[in-house]
Design an enzyme around this catalytic site. Sequence first.
Site, PDB file in Angstrom:
ATOM      1  N   PHE A 111      17.407  41.927 -36.613  1.00 46.45           N
ATOM      2  CA  PHE A 111      18.585  41.850 -37.483  1.00 46.45           C
ATOM      3  C   PHE A 111      19.075  40.414 -37.630  1.00 46.45           C
ATOM      4  O   PHE A 111      19.057  39.653 -36.661  1.00 46.45           O
ATOM      5  CB  PHE A 111      19.713  42.714 -36.921  1.00 46.45           C
ATOM      6  N   GLU A 112      19.571  40.094 -38.814  1.00 48.29           N
ATOM      7  CA  GLU A 112      20.049  38.735 -39.057  1.00 48.29           C
ATOM      8  C   GLU A 112      21.219  38.366 -38.150  1.00 48.29           C
ATOM      9  O   GLU A 112      21.501  37.198 -37.926  1.00 48.29           O
ATOM     10  CB  GLU A 112      20.457  38.552 -40.516  1.00 48.29           C
ATOM     11  N   SER A 113      21.915  39.377 -37.644  1.00 52.68           N
ATOM     12  CA  SER A 113      23.034  39.107 -36.745  1.00 52.68           C
ATOM     13  C   SER A 113      22.564  38.541 -35.413  1.00 52.68           C
ATOM     14  O   SER A 113      23.363  38.010 -34.652  1.00 52.68           O
ATOM     15  CB  SER A 113      23.830  40.394 -36.514  1.00 52.68           C
TER      16      SER A 113
END
Lengths: 331, 331, 253, 253
Positions: free
Chosen positions: D49-51
Amino acid sequence: MEDSRSKVMDLDEAVRTFVRDGSHMSIGGFSISRNPMAAVYTIIRQGIKNLHFYVHSNGTGIDELIGGGCISRLEIAYGGNGKAATTCIRFRKAVQEGEIQVEDYSNYQMTLRFAAGAMGVPFLPTRSSLGTDIINRWGFSEEMRQKDPKIAGKKLVVVDNPFGSWADAPRVVLVPAINPDVTILHVQKADYQGTCRILGLTYADIEQAKASRHVIVTCEELVEPGELRENPGLNQIPFIHVSAVCHVPYGAYPTAVYRCYDYDPDYLIAYAKAARDERLFRTYQDQFIYGVSNHGEFLERVGRKRLGEIKADPTRGYATNLQWYDRGEAP
Amino acid sequence: MEDSRSKVMDLDEAVRTFVRDGSHMSIGGFSISRNPMAAVYTIIRQGIKNLHFYVHSNGTGIDELIGGGCISRLEIAYGGNGKAATTCIRFRKAVQEGEIQVEDYSNYQMTLRFAAGAMGVPFLPTRSSLGTDIINRWGFSEEMRQKDPKIAGKKLVVVDNPFGSWADAPRVVLVPAINPDVTILHVQKADYQGTCRILGLTYADIEQAKASRHVIVTCEELVEPGELRENPGLNQIPFIHVSAVCHVPYGAYPTAVYRCYDYDPDYLIAYAKAARDERLFRTYQDQFIYGVSNHGEFLERVGRKRLGEIKADPTRGYATNLQWYDRGEAP
Amino acid sequence: MNGTSPEIMTIMAAREIHNGDIVFCGTGISMLAAMAAKNISAPDSVIFFESGAVDALLEDLPWAVSDSRVMWGANSTGGLMDAFATMQNRITGNRVIAILGAAQIDIYGNLNTTAIGDYSKPNTRFAGSGGGCDVASFVPRCIVFMHHERRKFVRKLDYLTSPGNLDGPGARRRAGLPPGGITCVVTNMAVMRFDEDTKEMYLDRFYPGITPQQVLEHMEFAVDISRARPADPPTEEELRILRGKCDPRRMQL
Amino acid sequence: MNGTSPEIMTIMAAREIHNGDIVFCGTGISMLAAMAAKNISAPDSVIFFESGAVDALLEDLPWAVSDSRVMWGANSTGGLMDAFATMQNRITGNRVIAILGAAQIDIYGNLNTTAIGDYSKPNTRFAGSGGGCDVASFVPRCIVFMHHERRKFVRKLDYLTSPGNLDGPGARRRAGLPPGGITCVVTNMAVMRFDEDTKEMYLDRFYPGITPQQVLEHMEFAVDISRARPADPPTEEELRILRGKCDPRRMQL
C-alpha cells in the site's frame, strides 16, 4: 540532564499561539486515520480564516476545515475519505464553486516537498508526472506566485539529468520544498518536551513535522521522558522540532488511531450525508463543532457508548467487530 | 500467506554467489559498530579482488578489506576506527602508496548517494561542500568516468537553484546515485524471508540495502517471520530487498552490536599495531583470517572468555565494564 | 594556572555553548566540552551525533560516534539521513554549534582533514571529511580544537575539506553557502576568532603564561593581535564539574 | 455465466498478477483482486500500500489504505517516503504491478482522476492523483478497473492525471519516463490491452454474453477488435476461493 522546559499547553491556547489567519499549514494523518481532529475543530471554532494548506491525502481533517470556511488555498494530492466519500464532499463543492484555489500534485510529490523542507534543500527530484497535466496545468498562476514570497515561484521544474543517462533517467521533475508555519500532528505518545512516538504507519508525519517552523502535537498519552528514552529507536520526532504538546485523549476521533481506537464509520457516513446539503451541514456544525466548547464536550456529545464500540482490540490494533450499515455514496 | 521461499544460506555460499572480482559493493555499520565482519573475513579468505567500494564511515571492515588486498577503488567519506586508529592504518598506507584509487565525499553526501539509489533518482541535492576541494578535486578522472558505465560521468555537479532563492539556497550540489551490485549488512534479527530488524542507530544501512541489486544479511538471531510481524513498525528492511540470509552469531565481532555485545578494544588495538608493520600484519592475517576456515573457528581462536567479557549489559546494550589498557596510536 | 591544557581547552569551548544550543560533536575532548557546558551553564543544550543519536545521556564515554554508549537513554536514535537533515534544515540547523578538529587551518578558518601533500599521492592521508564538511557547510557556528603549531596554522591548505570563510568577505554567499562555518578556534595557547569585516582570524584571548607574540610564533601566517586580552582561566567550579561529572574515570583528561 | 460482474472483474485482474509480483493496490475491488491472486495462483505475490504497509495479512477488509487493518501482521510499516521509493526504485519497482481506477481513460491508456470540465472551475472535481500518477509514472504494469461507458472511454481527457502511453509510440521515453504505465483495462464487459507498436488500446477479451460490437458502443473512440476472443469465465475454483477466502463477509462483492 533532560531539557527542563515543559511545552505542555491547553489545545485552545496552542492553536491561538501558533495558528493565525493566513498561516501556511499542514496536518498529519492519512484519509480517515490519525488526523488531529481536536485541533481541526478548535481551528474552526476559533474562526481562523484564509489558511494556506499543504495536503498529501489528509481527508477528514481537511474536509472539515474547508467546510468550516478556514481554507482559501490548498496544495493537495488527494481528497478522499475512505468508503464514506470517494471524493471529500466539501472539498469537491468548494473547488467546483471556486471558493478555494487548488494546486494539484501527486502523493509522492507532496511527500517529497515536505521531505525537502525537512532536509533544508530547495527541491527534491522525482520521475513522477512527466508528460502529465500535473506539469502542464498550474492552479496558482506564475504572477500570483511571483507576488507572494511565501510560495515558490514555480509549481515545479522539469530538468535534464545533469549526469546524462545515469540511473536510466534522462529527465526529472524537481518539486519545491514546503516549510509550513505550523504543522499539527496527533500521536499515540508524547512527553512534555515534545518527543513523539507514533505506532504503526507514520504516513508523512515525520517529514511534515521536521519541515515546519512550529509543530503542535496532540497525544493520546502524555508520558514521562524517561519512558520514551527506554527505547529511543521508537521515537520518530525528537523534541527539538516541537513547540507545543497537548494531552487530548481521543484527539483524532472520528478518525482512527492504531492500537487505540478505530475510525467511526457511523460518524463519517453521517458527516458525508450532511456535507451534501447546506442546511444539514449547518445543523451538523452547530451540533458538533460550534455547540461545544472543547474536545471533551464534543466526545460527550458523541457519547461514551460509541467510543467504547470503536475501542481497538489490544492485539490487532483496530475494532475487530466494527460494522457499518450505510455505505454512504455510490462509488 | 507468507512468502514461502527461504533465503537462508551458508555465508561462504552467499559470498560466492553474489560477490565477484570487480563487484561494486558496500557494507553496513559505522566505524567500530555493526560491520559485517564475518562476511568481510569471508571475502578476504575467498581471495576476491578489485572490489569497487562505497563507504560513508565504515571503519573496521573497510580497513581489513584493504589490508586483504580486495579493494582497488574506494569512494569514501571517512576512514577512522574509533580510538584504535584516528585514521585507519591500512587505508592510510594504501592511499599514500597509491595502491587504491580514492574519491572523497562527505558523510552526508555518501548517505544521500545511497538514498538516491534507494529512491530510484539519478541524484539528490545538498548544500554541503560548496566552495571546497570536495568539489574542485576529483580522485577519478573524467576520462576514467566516461569509459566505465558503472560509475557516474561526473563526481558531482553544482547547479543554480531553478526556484531562484527559494529556501534561501541560491545554489546546490547534486551528488550521483549509487546502486551497488551487492551490500552486506549485519543486523540483530532477521527471518528466513530476509526481513531485518535493526536495534539502535541504523546509520545508512537502510538506504544502502534499498539501493543495492543484491543484499546479503548476516544476523545474530534468525527468527520466524511471525515474530517480526508482531511489530511491523520495527522492521526497517522488508524482505523484498534481500537476496540471502546467513545466521552468524557474533558476526560483527570485533565490532559492536547494540544490545548483543560490544566492540573488542583489545582486538582493535592489537589490529592497529599489527597493521603498521608488514610482517606483523601478515602474522595477524595468517592467524585470524587465513588460519581459520570460517567465523566459528575465528571465534574459537579469539576465545569464548573474551566474547563473554564484551557481552552487552541487558539494560544498557553495551559492556558496562569494558576496559582498555592501551590507547593505540597518539591522536 | 588552574587546570591542565586539555582541561582549559575543554572549558574554553564549553563557554561558547549557549543554553538551548544543539551541540554537534565527535568523541574525546569535543564531547567533554559539550558535557561540561550542559553541566555548568547550558542545561538545555542538546548533544547530537552525526550517527543519528539526539540528546544522549552519555553515562559512559564512547569510543566513536557510532558507539552503543551514545544510544543508551538517548531521546531518539535514527540514522545519518536524519542527523544531517537536522543540520541542513534551517529551523533546527540554526541552533547547531559544532565542535571539530583538523590537521590544518588557514587564516579564513577553512579546514583540512583529508591529506597532506599532493592529493593524488599524499605524504599523509587522514580520515577525510566525515561529517565535518557537512556541518561546516550548514551551521552558523563551529568551534575547532587545534594544537598551536606552525605546520597546522598554514598559509595554504593542502586540501580544503571543510569551509570556513573560504577566500574572504562574501565568499560563502558567492559559493551558495549560508553564513557561518568556522567561527572559533580553541588551542592549547589561545582562543582565535574571525573579524566580521575581513573574515580573517584574529587573536581574541591568550591563556595565562602565554604572550600574543608566542601565539604568532606558532603560526605560519600573521593575525591581528590588537584585540587580544588574557583569557579568564577555568574557575574552581568549572574544573570541579568537569573532573567530577564529565570524566570521573579520567579516561580523556 | 458464472459469477457477478464484480466477481468476474476481480478474477480477470487477479489473473494478471504473477507469482513474486509486488501488487500496489487501493481498497475495494483492487485489493480483492490482489488477495484472490495470492490465494489462487501467486502465493508469493506481495500486497503493498502507498501508505507504507508491505505484505499485509488483511484478515479484515480496510476502508482506506491508511486503515489500521493494513498494519496488523504486515511485514513492515513505514511511511509514504518508503512506499513510493520502493516503486520508483528500479530494482523493486520493476516487480510492481498496480491496480488503479479512473473517471476517464483515453485510447493511449492515460487516466483522469482529477476533474471533469474546465480544470480551473470544474463541473465535477474528483479526489485527485493520490499515488496514481506516481505509480503509473514508475512501474511497468498497471491494471485499471473501469465501467464501460462512453463518458469514461473518451477521445480527449479533461485532465491527464496518470500517464499511460501519453500521445503514442516513444512518448514515455521522450517525456523521460521508464517503459510501462497502464497496460491492461478490466471492465464490466471486457479486457483491453495496448498494441506494442501503435500503443493504442485494443479489445483483447470480451465476457460471455457480450459482443465486440457492444463493447465499441460503450466507448467514445474506436479500437481494434480484430484480435478479440471470448474470455475464459471464472472457474468454480476461482470463485470458491474469492468468495470463501477473500471476502467471506461479502463486504465488497
